[in-house]
Design a protein around this motif. Structure first.
Motif, PDB file in Angstrom:
ATOM      1  N   ARG A   1       0.776  -0.918   0.060  1.00  0.00           N
ATOM      2  CA  ARG A   1       0.485   0.385  -0.460  1.00  0.00           C
ATOM      3  C   ARG A   1       0.792   1.130   0.054  1.00  0.00           C
ATOM      4  NH1 ARG A   1      -5.041  -1.814   2.688  1.00  0.00           N
ATOM      5  NH2 ARG A   1      -5.089  -3.760   2.229  1.00  0.00           N
ATOM      6  N   THR A   2       0.487   2.466  -0.783  1.00  0.00           N
ATOM      7  CA  THR A   2       1.849   3.388  -1.338  1.00  0.00           C
ATOM      8  C   THR A   2       1.067   4.286   0.466  1.00  0.00           C
ATOM      9  OG1 THR A   2      -0.365   4.649  -1.934  1.00  0.00           O
ATOM     10  CG2 THR A   2       0.711   3.242  -3.307  1.00  0.00           C
ATOM     11  N   ALA A   3      -0.161   4.044   1.500  1.00  0.00           N
ATOM     12  CA  ALA A   3      -0.033   5.104   2.383  1.00  0.00           C
ATOM     13  C   ALA A   3       1.111   4.616   3.238  1.00  0.00           C
ATOM     14  CB  ALA A   3      -1.017   4.311   3.461  1.00  0.00           C
TER      15      ALA A   3
ATOM     16  N   GLU B   1       2.699   3.857  -9.722  1.00  0.00           N
ATOM     17  CA  GLU B   1       1.575   3.733  -8.527  1.00  0.00           C
ATOM     18  C   GLU B   1       0.588   2.461  -9.358  1.00  0.00           C
ATOM     19  OE1 GLU B   1      -1.414   6.447  -6.513  1.00  0.00           O
ATOM     20  OE2 GLU B   1       0.214   5.952  -5.401  1.00  0.00           O
ATOM     21  N   PHE B   2      -0.667   2.117  -8.606  1.00  0.00           N
ATOM     22  CA  PHE B   2      -1.688   1.582  -9.486  1.00  0.00           C
ATOM     23  C   PHE B   2      -2.484   0.987  -8.117  1.00  0.00           C
ATOM     24  CE2 PHE B   2       2.017  -2.124  -7.758  1.00  0.00           C
ATOM     25  CZ  PHE B   2       0.859  -3.036  -7.341  1.00  0.00           C
ATOM     26  N   ALA B   3      -3.864   0.707  -8.725  1.00  0.00           N
ATOM     27  CA  ALA B   3      -4.576   0.239  -7.265  1.00  0.00           C
ATOM     28  C   ALA B   3      -5.174  -0.992  -7.819  1.00  0.00           C
ATOM     29  CB  ALA B   3      -5.964   1.739  -7.970  1.00  0.00           C
ATOM     30  N   ILE B   4      -5.501  -1.737  -6.127  1.00  0.00           N
ATOM     31  CA  ILE B   4      -5.761  -2.679  -6.949  1.00  0.00           C
ATOM     32  C   ILE B   4      -7.075  -2.680  -5.801  1.00  0.00           C
ATOM     33  CG2 ILE B   4      -6.321  -4.609  -5.093  1.00  0.00           C
ATOM     34  CD1 ILE B   4      -2.930  -4.831  -4.959  1.00  0.00           C
ATOM     35  N   GLU B   5      -8.500  -3.381  -6.747  1.00  0.00           N
ATOM     36  CA  GLU B   5      -9.784  -2.560  -6.881  1.00  0.00           C
ATOM     37  C   GLU B   5      -9.940  -3.292  -5.438  1.00  0.00           C
ATOM     38  OE1 GLU B   5     -13.931  -4.554  -9.325  1.00  0.00           O
ATOM     39  OE2 GLU B   5     -12.305  -4.092  -9.929  1.00  0.00           O
TER      40      GLU B   5
ATOM     41  N   HIS C   1      -0.949   1.303  -4.044  1.00  0.00           N
ATOM     42  CA  HIS C   1       0.172   0.419  -4.445  1.00  0.00           C
ATOM     43  C   HIS C   1       0.942   0.763  -4.550  1.00  0.00           C
ATOM     44  CE1 HIS C   1      -2.663  -2.040  -1.936  1.00  0.00           C
ATOM     45  NE2 HIS C   1      -2.120  -2.867  -1.664  1.00  0.00           N
ATOM     46  N   ALA C   2       2.377  -0.188  -5.117  1.00  0.00           N
ATOM     47  CA  ALA C   2       4.002   0.458  -5.938  1.00  0.00           C
ATOM     48  C   ALA C   2       4.166  -1.267  -5.173  1.00  0.00           C
ATOM     49  CB  ALA C   2       3.963   1.974  -4.971  1.00  0.00           C
ATOM     50  N   VAL C   3       4.724  -1.520  -6.283  1.00  0.00           N
ATOM     51  CA  VAL C   3       6.003  -2.701  -5.857  1.00  0.00           C
ATOM     52  C   VAL C   3       7.093  -1.809  -5.398  1.00  0.00           C
ATOM     53  CG1 VAL C   3       7.373  -3.905  -7.176  1.00  0.00           C
ATOM     54  CG2 VAL C   3       5.278  -3.879  -8.155  1.00  0.00           C
ATOM     55  N   PHE C   4       7.154  -2.293  -3.936  1.00  0.00           N
ATOM     56  CA  PHE C   4       8.433  -2.584  -3.087  1.00  0.00           C
ATOM     57  C   PHE C   4       9.429  -3.653  -3.917  1.00  0.00           C
ATOM     58  CE2 PHE C   4       5.222  -0.260  -1.480  1.00  0.00           C
ATOM     59  CZ  PHE C   4       5.601   1.133  -1.800  1.00  0.00           C
ATOM     60  N   THR C   5      10.537  -3.451  -3.491  1.00  0.00           N
ATOM     61  CA  THR C   5      11.567  -4.703  -3.666  1.00  0.00           C
ATOM     62  C   THR C   5      12.943  -3.824  -2.597  1.00  0.00           C
ATOM     63  OG1 THR C   5      13.061  -3.226  -4.910  1.00  0.00           O
ATOM     64  CG2 THR C   5      11.350  -4.844  -6.102  1.00  0.00           C
ATOM     65  N   ILE C   6      13.555  -5.223  -2.343  1.00  0.00           N
ATOM     66  CA  ILE C   6      15.112  -5.147  -1.254  1.00  0.00           C
ATOM     67  C   ILE C   6      15.520  -6.286  -2.020  1.00  0.00           C
ATOM     68  CG2 ILE C   6      13.688  -6.653   0.693  1.00  0.00           C
ATOM     69  CD1 ILE C   6      14.810  -4.636   2.636  1.00  0.00           C
ATOM     70  N   LYS C   7      16.593  -5.877  -1.992  1.00  0.00           N
ATOM     71  CA  LYS C   7      17.601  -7.358  -1.916  1.00  0.00           C
ATOM     72  C   LYS C   7      18.290  -7.709  -0.791  1.00  0.00           C
ATOM     73  CE  LYS C   7      19.501  -5.603  -6.125  1.00  0.00           C
ATOM     74  NZ  LYS C   7      18.771  -6.665  -7.488  1.00  0.00           N
ATOM     75  N   LEU C   8      18.287  -9.026  -0.826  1.00  0.00           N
ATOM     76  CA  LEU C   8      19.117  -9.403   0.753  1.00  0.00           C
ATOM     77  C   LEU C   8      20.538 -10.053   0.889  1.00  0.00           C
ATOM     78  CD1 LEU C   8      16.115 -12.184   1.463  1.00  0.00           C
ATOM     79  CD2 LEU C   8      16.283  -9.727   1.559  1.00  0.00           C
TER      80      LEU C   8
END
Length: 170
Positions: free
Chosen positions: A113-115, A131-135, A140-147
């Motif tokens: 969630r972008t919030a 950003e995109f909406a989920i009905e 929302h946005a895609v969030f990533t993290i490299k481990l």
């Protein structure tokens, strides 16, 4: 306050919290994820001192969309509103990231969630794309993290780090 105790658990252990927080007012089936029982999927719970589940998350092996990069996706992250801000969400996230790394993951992502963008960024995630909406849920946005490289990982024990022990339920 010490970090909440976390554990890898069957989905049934976290389902009530997931349903109550993420799909309130909807039938229980709305909180079932198709991946819940898929190979490689794992669920993390965080417990209060009385043994009640106060935080949860599900990790699923799933490539990053649009790239095909091997990754783990997490979804269904929730913390009980009565204890929000007390570290239960952070505990399940950290334990899940450690477990994903122990399983060889180099990348983790979510549709967040972008919030909650500030939360994700404070924990090392970066937003990717638009950003995109989920009905029915919202923006929302895609969030990533490299481990970190799993070469130094010590197996499942690595999940016990800053988030308490990983083991069975209390």
């Amino acid at each position: 306050m010490r970090p909440p105790r976390t554990a890898l658990v069957p989905v049934g252990e976290i389902f009530a919290l997931r349903h109550a927080v993420l799909r309130p007012g909807l039938p229980a089936g709305a909180a079932v994820f198709p991946e819940d029982a898929a190979p490689g999927t794992f669920h993390v719970a965080a417990y209060d001192e009385e043994g009640a589940v106060r935080g949860c998350v599900t990790f699923v092996p799933e490539p990053l969309p649009g790239t095909g990069e091997e990754a783990y996706r997490f979804r269904g992250m929730a913390s009980d509103p009565a204890v929000r801000g007390l570290g239960y969400g952070v505990a399940v996230l950290r334990a899940g990231l450690a477990e994903a790394a122990a399983r060889g993951a180099a990348l983790v992502w979510c549709n967040g969630r972008t919030a909650a963008r500030g939360f994700y960024e404070r924990h090392g995630f970066e937003a990717r794309g638009e950003e995109f909406a989920i009905e029915g849920i919202g923006p929302h946005a895609v969030f990533t993290i490299k481990l970190p490289s799993s070469a130094g990982a010590s197996g499942a024990g690595g999940a016990s780090g800053a988030s308490g022990s990983v083991g069975g339920p209390p």
